[in-house]
Design an enzyme around this catalytic site. Structure first.
Site, short mmCIF file in Angstrom:
data_model
loop_
_atom_site.label_atom_id
_atom_site.label_comp_id
_atom_site.label_asym_id
_atom_site.label_seq_id
_atom_site.Cartn_x
_atom_site.Cartn_y
_atom_site.Cartn_z
N SER A 133 96.47 86.02 -21.67
CA SER A 133 97.22 85.51 -19.97
C SER A 133 97.56 84.07 -20.37
CB SER A 133 95.75 86.10 -19.68
OG SER A 133 96.44 85.34 -18.27
N TYR A 158 87.44 86.46 -16.61
CA TYR A 158 89.19 87.66 -16.96
C TYR A 158 89.42 86.17 -17.95
CZ TYR A 158 93.56 88.79 -17.73
OH TYR A 158 94.76 89.17 -17.46
#
Ligand SMILES: NC(=O)c1ccc[n+]([C@@H]2O[C@H](COP(=O)([O-])OP(=O)(O)OC[C@H]3O[C@@H](n4cnc5c(N)ncnc54)[C@H](O)[C@@H]3O)[C@@H](O)[C@H]2O)c1
Length: 340
Positions: A133, A158
């Site tokens: 990401s 995350y």
């Protein structure tokens, strides 16, 4: 049967589109997903319906409802189908939810990914691609983000799990020769998108005359990237597995390449846009003005993301990004059709 690709997260936004593209191109695809209820299950099931009814040529589509945490179940599927390529998109996504439910990220993104790596090792998979990401760039303020930048300062759990995946994959590439490509996706939007992400949240609010919450008083920007571009880039990367970087210098290591067959790429629109300009595009397409409620920066959020795509372009030759106006138009058309 040869030429089988396993795609995890197949009922998810990106996984669904990737499976569709692979099936269209005659690939044999095995989809895996636990169909969890992080967001509307109905949307995941509707995506799966399309895949289940896909007009196959001579190829194959099979779906397994499996949690990545269930290593034995994963191993059975890998053993039965003996895939040469695996694309791991299954993960607990979302930055904000990682503050509420950190365990979900550890189970799916760390334990789950470790099971994927083991299944690849045991079954001698040749080519693993896995979702990372843009959030790994964390507190960096130098934009656009380049894969050669340091990414040691994540600002959410995350992001930390995605960064861990990159490190875990590198170790398997080094120890077991597994060819791995890390895909740093930048804010993906488009038809069949995720209801927890800004384009869907804003569209829903604008259409129902509800206020939209705009964090950091609107002073944010994102490389919003159209789903078809993400799929095209991923497809090209599937067909070009990572190889060692022969120019790699261990005295001055580039974090995105290696002496092993491991590479990391930014997959993001070159043109970053201010959040308020993106909202304007939605308003123009919907022909409704939004009611904006300005809020402070949310913990875990990153102020600006912008993708430097030169490394990806050099590797697979992708420069044809869908203009935002066009992408927003397709997205809104789908949204209105789907949610009536
Ligand atoms: N969409 C984006 O903008 C974006 C940006 C950066 C990174 N990513 C990453 O790309 C990948 C795909 O994202 P997406 O937008 O399609 O998300 P998504 O949530 O729509 O898809 C992920 C899918 O994985 C499944 N899943 C989650 N945990 C699982 C588990 N333990 N076992 C099996 N299945 C599980 C979910 O049910 C879901 O269908 C994710 O890894 C995400 O973190 C996405």
């Amino acid at each position: 049967m040869s030429n089988i690709i396993i795609v995890t997260g197949a009922a998810g936004f990106i996984g669904f589109h990737l499976c569709k593209k692979l099936l269209e191109n005659g690939t044999n695809v095995i989809g895996i997903d636990n169909i969890n209820d992080y967001y509307d299950i109905n949307l995941k099931e509707k995506r799966l319906d399309i895949l289940n009814k896909f007009p196959l040529k001579n190829n194959m589509w099979e779906f397994f409802k499996i949690d990545l945490e269930n290593k034995n179940a994963l191993l059975k599927v890998f053993e039965k189908y003996n895939p040469k390529t695996v694309v791991n998109l299954a993960a607990q996504a979302g930055v904000r939810y990682s503050l509420k439910n950190p365990s979900a990220y550890i189970y799916s993104n760390i334990v789950g990914f470790s099971n994927i790596l083991e299944a690849c090792k045991i079954n001698e998979v040749k080519n693993l691609l896995y979702a990372s990401s843009s959030s790994v760039y964390g507190g960096n303020t130098k934009v656009p983000f380049s894969e050669s930048d340091s990414v040691n300062h994540p600002v959410s759990l995350y992001a930390a799990t995605k960064l861990s995946n990159e490190l875990m994959a590198h170790s398997y590439s080094h120890l077991f020769g597994l060819s791995c490509t890390g895909l740093r996706f930048f804010t993906v939007y488009g038809p069949w998108g995720r209801p927890d992400m800004a384009p869907m949240i804003f569209t829903k609010a604008i259409l129902s005359n509800q206020p939209i919450k705009i964090f950091n008083n609107g002073d944010m920007s994102r490389s919003f990237t159209y789903i078809d571009d993400i799929i095209e880039m991923t497809y090209k990367l599937i067909n070009k597995p990572a190889t060692p970087d022969y120019k790699f210098n261990r005295n001055n290591p580039n974090p995105s390449t290696s002496w092993n067959n491991h590479r990391i790429f930014n997959l993001g629109n070159e043109n970053s846009i201010k959040l308020l300009d993106f909202i304007q595009l939605l308003e123009d397409e919907l022909q409704i003005e939004s009611f904006k409620q300005f809020e402070n920066m949310q913990p875990g959020d990153v102020q600006n993301t912008a993708s430097n795509c030169s490394s990806l372009n050099e590797w697979i030759g992708f420069t044809d990004y869908t203009p935002l106006k066009k992408g927003v138009k397709y997205f809104i058309k789908w949204y209105k059709d789907f949610y009536k």
